[in-house]
Design a protein around this motif. Structure first.
Motif, short mmCIF file in Angstrom:
data_model
loop_
_atom_site.label_atom_id
_atom_site.label_comp_id
_atom_site.label_asym_id
_atom_site.label_seq_id
_atom_site.Cartn_x
_atom_site.Cartn_y
_atom_site.Cartn_z
N SER A 164 0.82 -1.21 0.00
CA SER A 164 0.00 0.00 0.00
C SER A 164 0.86 1.27 0.00
O SER A 164 1.97 1.29 0.54
CB SER A 164 -0.91 0.00 1.23
N PRO A 166 0.23 4.76 1.30
CA PRO A 166 -0.67 5.63 2.05
C PRO A 166 -0.39 7.12 1.84
O PRO A 166 0.73 7.52 1.59
CB PRO A 166 -0.41 5.22 3.50
N ARG A 184 -1.86 4.65 -4.45
CA ARG A 184 -2.70 3.47 -4.26
C ARG A 184 -2.72 3.11 -2.77
O ARG A 184 -2.04 2.20 -2.33
CB ARG A 184 -2.18 2.34 -5.15
N ASP A 185 -3.50 3.88 -2.05
CA ASP A 185 -3.65 3.74 -0.59
C ASP A 185 -4.74 2.70 -0.34
O ASP A 185 -5.93 3.01 -0.40
CB ASP A 185 -4.00 5.09 0.02
N VAL A 186 -4.34 1.48 -0.06
CA VAL A 186 -5.29 0.37 0.03
C VAL A 186 -6.35 0.62 1.09
O VAL A 186 -7.56 0.46 0.85
CB VAL A 186 -4.54 -0.95 0.32
N LYS A 187 -5.95 1.00 2.29
CA LYS A 187 -6.89 1.18 3.38
C LYS A 187 -7.91 2.26 3.07
O LYS A 187 -9.13 2.07 3.23
CB LYS A 187 -6.15 1.50 4.67
N TYR A 201 -2.69 -5.30 0.86
CA TYR A 201 -1.83 -5.11 -0.32
C TYR A 201 -2.71 -5.03 -1.55
O TYR A 201 -3.92 -5.24 -1.50
CB TYR A 201 -0.84 -6.28 -0.46
#
Length: 258
Positions: A164, A166, A184-187, A201
């Motif tokens: 990720s 963030p 591409r901030d997964v959370k 991920y």
């Protein structure tokens, strides 16, 4: 010798003794300061040598991951063990259904120019979600066309596991409310999509597994800066210069006394 002459001699000796003591104190402080500076600079050089060796090992491990046969993407039980050092660029495969309607665009710059990554969640049979970077589109019109695809048939995807990103980019922060994404901030993207059971991920889909009229996949750039040798030489040079400076100051002081 008269009492006055004797007094003057005592005074002169006292002044000379005080001067010698001051010079000794100054010399001691010069040695201490030079030693501290040298140790710090030399230690920084040694640290950079360690980092250089670590980076070489990382590059070797990543190269082996990228070219090895694809393995199953980590499931929920394996998520806590996912890390940048141990997992990034692992060659993985996974099966599930792509949820096109939840896709989000992320600003991208590639060999094809500026545009967007298309980030689409894939849901596995067990309910787990994994974000898939399905590839690159040049404009929002092409991205909006992607959102119209509702054929959520089971698919098999192969790609590289990524960690990720963030926050956003160096100059611009992600703005979920305005639907502006610069990393591409997964959370954060999972929260914007309303997903809860989401892997920490994402996966860069590899070329050859995308649909013919979809985003261009397989554009992952694997690049590691390895300037640690230059940094190490710089610190070691500065450490050596600190000793040269010490010698020059000592010589200058001796010349002044002579």
């Amino acid at each position: 010798m008269s009492p006055a002459d004797h007094g003057n001699q005592v005074t002169a000796q006292a002044v000379t003794g005080s001067g010698d003591h001051s010079r000794q104190s100054a010399s001691l402080w010069l040695v201490i300061c030079t030693g501290v500076v040298f140790v710090i600079l030399f230690s920084l050089g040694c640290w950079q040598v360690y980092r250089w060796q670590w980076k070489l090992d990382l590059i070797q491990r990543v190269e082996s991951r990228v070219h090895q046969a694809a393995v199953a993407a980590p499931d929920r039980a394996g998520w806590p063990a996912v890390s940048r050092d141990q997992s990034e660029y692992l060659h993985v495969n996974l099966q599930g259904q792509l949820q096109y309607a939840l896709s989000l665009p992320v600003v991208a710059s590639t060999i094809h120019g500026s545009g967007y990554w298309v980030m689409t969640p894939l849901i596995r049979n067990n309910g787990e979600h994994i974000l898939i970077n399905r590839g690159f589109v040049k404009n929002m019109a092409a991205f909006d066309a992607e959102l119209k695809k509702r054929d959520e048939q089971p698919v098999s995807i192969t790609g590289l596991l990524r960690i990720s990103e963030p926050g956003g980019s160096v100059l611009r922060k992600n703005d979920p409310d305005a639907r502006r994404w610069y990393s591409r901030d997964v959370k954060a993207m999972g929260q914007a999509m309303g997903l809860t059971d989401l892997a920490p991920y994402f996966v860069d889909q590899e070329a050859g597994t995308e649909v013919s009229d979809g985003p261009v996949a397989g554009l992952t750039v694997i690049r590691f800066q390895n300037s640690h040798v230059v940094y190490a030489l710089t610190w070691f040079t500065l450490a050596a210069l600190s000793l040269v400076g010490y010698r020059l100051i000592r010589r200058h002081r001796r010349d002044d006394r002579d």
